[in-house]
Write an enzyme that holds these catalytic residues in place. Structure first.
Site, short mmCIF file in Angstrom:
data_model
loop_
_atom_site.label_atom_id
_atom_site.label_comp_id
_atom_site.label_asym_id
_atom_site.label_seq_id
_atom_site.Cartn_x
_atom_site.Cartn_y
_atom_site.Cartn_z
N GLY A 17 -12.11 -9.13 2.50
CA GLY A 17 -11.86 -8.02 1.36
C GLY A 17 -12.96 -8.61 0.21
N ASP A 38 -8.53 -10.96 9.02
CA ASP A 38 -8.39 -9.82 8.49
C ASP A 38 -7.85 -8.58 9.18
OD1 ASP A 38 -8.85 -7.56 6.53
OD2 ASP A 38 -9.75 -9.10 5.29
N GLY A 43 -10.11 -4.30 3.68
CA GLY A 43 -11.29 -5.12 3.76
C GLY A 43 -12.34 -4.10 4.54
N ASP A 63 -2.94 -9.19 11.54
CA ASP A 63 -2.07 -9.00 10.74
C ASP A 63 -1.19 -10.33 10.39
OD1 ASP A 63 0.26 -7.99 9.19
OD2 ASP A 63 0.01 -6.22 10.00
N TYR A 150 4.44 -4.97 -4.78
CA TYR A 150 3.48 -6.20 -5.05
C TYR A 150 3.96 -7.35 -6.02
CZ TYR A 150 -1.17 -7.85 -6.24
OH TYR A 150 -2.53 -8.56 -6.32
P1 NAD Z 1 -8.84 -6.57 -1.27
O1 NAD Z 1 -8.07 -5.48 -1.03
O2 NAD Z 1 -10.39 -6.20 -1.35
O3 NAD Z 1 -8.75 -7.89 -0.02
C1 NAD Z 1 -7.65 -8.03 0.53
C2 NAD Z 1 -7.95 -8.10 1.86
O4 NAD Z 1 -6.62 -8.31 2.82
C3 NAD Z 1 -8.49 -7.06 2.62
O5 NAD Z 1 -9.51 -7.50 3.38
C4 NAD Z 1 -7.48 -6.56 3.58
O6 NAD Z 1 -7.86 -5.85 4.68
C5 NAD Z 1 -6.52 -7.85 3.82
N1 NAD Z 1 -5.11 -7.60 4.16
C6 NAD Z 1 -4.45 -6.88 3.65
N2 NAD Z 1 -3.10 -6.69 4.42
C7 NAD Z 1 -3.17 -7.57 5.10
C8 NAD Z 1 -2.67 -8.08 6.55
N3 NAD Z 1 -1.13 -7.77 6.36
N4 NAD Z 1 -3.04 -8.99 7.06
C9 NAD Z 1 -4.49 -9.33 7.13
N5 NAD Z 1 -5.27 -8.85 6.33
C10 NAD Z 1 -4.70 -8.14 5.22
O7 NAD Z 1 -8.39 -7.37 -2.45
P2 NAD Z 1 -9.15 -8.55 -3.44
O8 NAD Z 1 -9.15 -8.21 -4.58
O9 NAD Z 1 -10.02 -9.34 -2.71
O10 NAD Z 1 -7.76 -9.57 -3.46
C11 NAD Z 1 -7.55 -10.81 -2.62
C12 NAD Z 1 -6.57 -11.19 -3.09
O11 NAD Z 1 -6.34 -11.92 -4.46
C13 NAD Z 1 -5.07 -10.51 -2.88
O12 NAD Z 1 -4.19 -11.32 -2.55
C14 NAD Z 1 -4.58 -10.18 -4.34
O13 NAD Z 1 -3.24 -9.91 -4.60
C15 NAD Z 1 -5.15 -11.26 -5.12
N6 NAD Z 1 -5.51 -11.01 -6.56
C16 NAD Z 1 -6.58 -10.09 -6.73
C17 NAD Z 1 -6.86 -9.76 -7.95
C18 NAD Z 1 -8.21 -9.07 -8.28
O14 NAD Z 1 -8.28 -8.58 -9.64
N7 NAD Z 1 -9.21 -8.96 -7.58
C19 NAD Z 1 -5.88 -10.09 -9.05
C20 NAD Z 1 -4.98 -10.85 -8.82
C21 NAD Z 1 -4.61 -11.12 -7.49
#
Ligand code: NAD
Ligand code: UDP
Length: 320
Positions: A17, A38, A43, A63, A150
């Site tokens: 991701g 992932d 992602g 997953d 969420y």
């Molecule tokens: P993103 O959507 O780009 O990345 C999430 C990744 O998790 C993706 O690659 C997706 O394919 C993978 N994924 C989702 N469900 C899955 C599953 N069941 N099994 C395996 N892989 C799975 O989002 P991001 O911005 O990179 O966020 C990463 C983490 O940081 C998340 O947990 C998110 O809640 C947290 N977060 C991000 C932000 C932000 O502003 N970017 C803010 C608060 C929290």
């Protein structure tokens, strides 16, 4: 007493991701062996393509709502869709990813005595009536709304992390991440920074939800990855939670105006209905991160937006 075991890899769930791929880059740069897990829900292969031939990088399609068996030394649990559009697409799966994902990485950490980081979120504060938000604030969250899958999923994950810490002695670290942006956000991600930049570069209208008076505080990805690594390097115990974000607060309208200025776009602002339960204001109190980790963000919004715009300009080039 747990011993650091440099011969065992670091696991990054959600490593393909936006944040996870930057973290994989950083950990490899620090000399670690990295396993990226992932399921590619949000992602993208292009985020980690440059790592696939790296001798210390391994990709596992899996997953996290299902158990996983690995021998690891540290775990960064980032797997979970982060954009409201994506996490509301299949809310039941979002809850399973957060709650069962947390349970499975915690079991793994307990068995292998690994240190484990949870990517929690400012959403645990909901639509806050305390501003800025310190860690001691319990939040104002709707348990039955569209964002609840969420928000409550992440809150339950925090509960599990603290209970595994208290009950089983697992070395946990909970980082509450505030809005973070940068290269490798998905162009159709739906989050505000990527939406505005993509719209501006395409000359399309910039979609402001509500009147654009709601605020957010935007952290550049490199600063956040610095915080992740500093937090996990801390001798501990330091379960947190610790707020991680940039405390400079902007209205959504100000963000739109900055993006238009920096892209030189002729896009106009259009106003759309505000989504349900959209928080009105959000700014982290990051004093604890400063005291405990000696960390504070360095990249100003203008500079971070320039770098992100450069990434999207290249990504959106027509392929010949
Ligand atoms: P993103 O959507 O780009 O990345 C999430 C990744 O998790 C993706 O690659 C997706 O394919 C993978 N994924 C989702 N469900 C899955 C599953 N069941 N099994 C395996 N892989 C799975 O989002 P991001 O911005 O990179 O966020 C990463 C983490 O940081 C998340 O947990 C998110 O809640 C947290 N977060 C991000 C932000 C932000 O502003 N970017 C803010 C608060 C929290
Ligand atoms: N937003 C907007 N236009 C968009 C996308 C988002 O005005 O095209 C607003 C959204 O309503 C929210 C803020 O920008 O008030 C941040 O939204 P995002 O989805 O990035 O993250 P959130 O902090 O709401 O989880």
């Amino acid at each position: 007493m747990r011993k650091y075991n440099a011969s065992r890899p670091v696991l990054v769930t959600g490593g393909a991701g936006f944040l996870g791929s930057h973290l994989c880059d950083r950990l490899l740069g620090l000399g670690h062996e990295v396993i990226c897990v992932d399921n590619f829900f949000t992602g993208a292969r292009r985020n980690i393509e440059h790592l696939l031939d790296h001798p210390r990088f391994e990709l596992m399609r899996h997953d996290v709502s299902l158990p996983l068996q690995l021998e690891v030394d540290q775990i960064y649990n980032l797997a979970c869709p982060a954009s409201p559009v994506h996490y509301q697409h299949d809310p039941v799966q979002t809850v399973k990813t957060s709650v069962l994902g947390a349970l499975h990485v915690l079991e793994l950490a307990r068995r292998t005595q690994a240190r484990v980081f949870q990517a929690s979120t400012s959403e645990v504060y909901g639509d806050p009536d305390v501003h800025p938000q310190p860690e001691a604030y319990w939040g104002r969250v709707n348990p039955v709304g569209l964002r609840s899958c969420y928000d409550e999923g992440k809150r339950c994950a925090e509960t599990l992390f603290m209970d595994y810490h208290r009950q089983c002695g697992v070395d946990v670290r909970i980082g509450r991440i505030f809005n973070t942006y940068g290269p490798r956000m998905h162009p159709n991600d739906g989050r505000v920074v990527s939406n505005f930049i993509v719209q501006a570069l395409r000359g399309e209208p910039i979609t402001i939800y509500g009147e654009g008076r709601q605020t957010r505080s935007f952290c550049y990805v490199d600063d956040l990855v610095d915080a992740f690594v500093a937090y996990m390097a801390h001798g501990g115990p330091l379960p947190g939670p610790i707020n991680l974000g940039n405390p400079h607060e902007f209205t959504i309208r100000e963000l739109a105006e900055q993006v238009i200025e920096l892209t030189g776009s002729s896009s106009k602002l259009v106003f759309k209905p505000l989504p349900a339960d959209d928080p009105q204001q959000r700014r982290p109190d990051i004093r604890l991160a400063g005291q405990q980790l000696g960390w504070e963000p360095k990249v100003q919004l203008g500079e971070g937006l320039r770098r992100t715009i450069a990434y999207f300009e290249e990504l959106l080039q027509p392929v010949h």
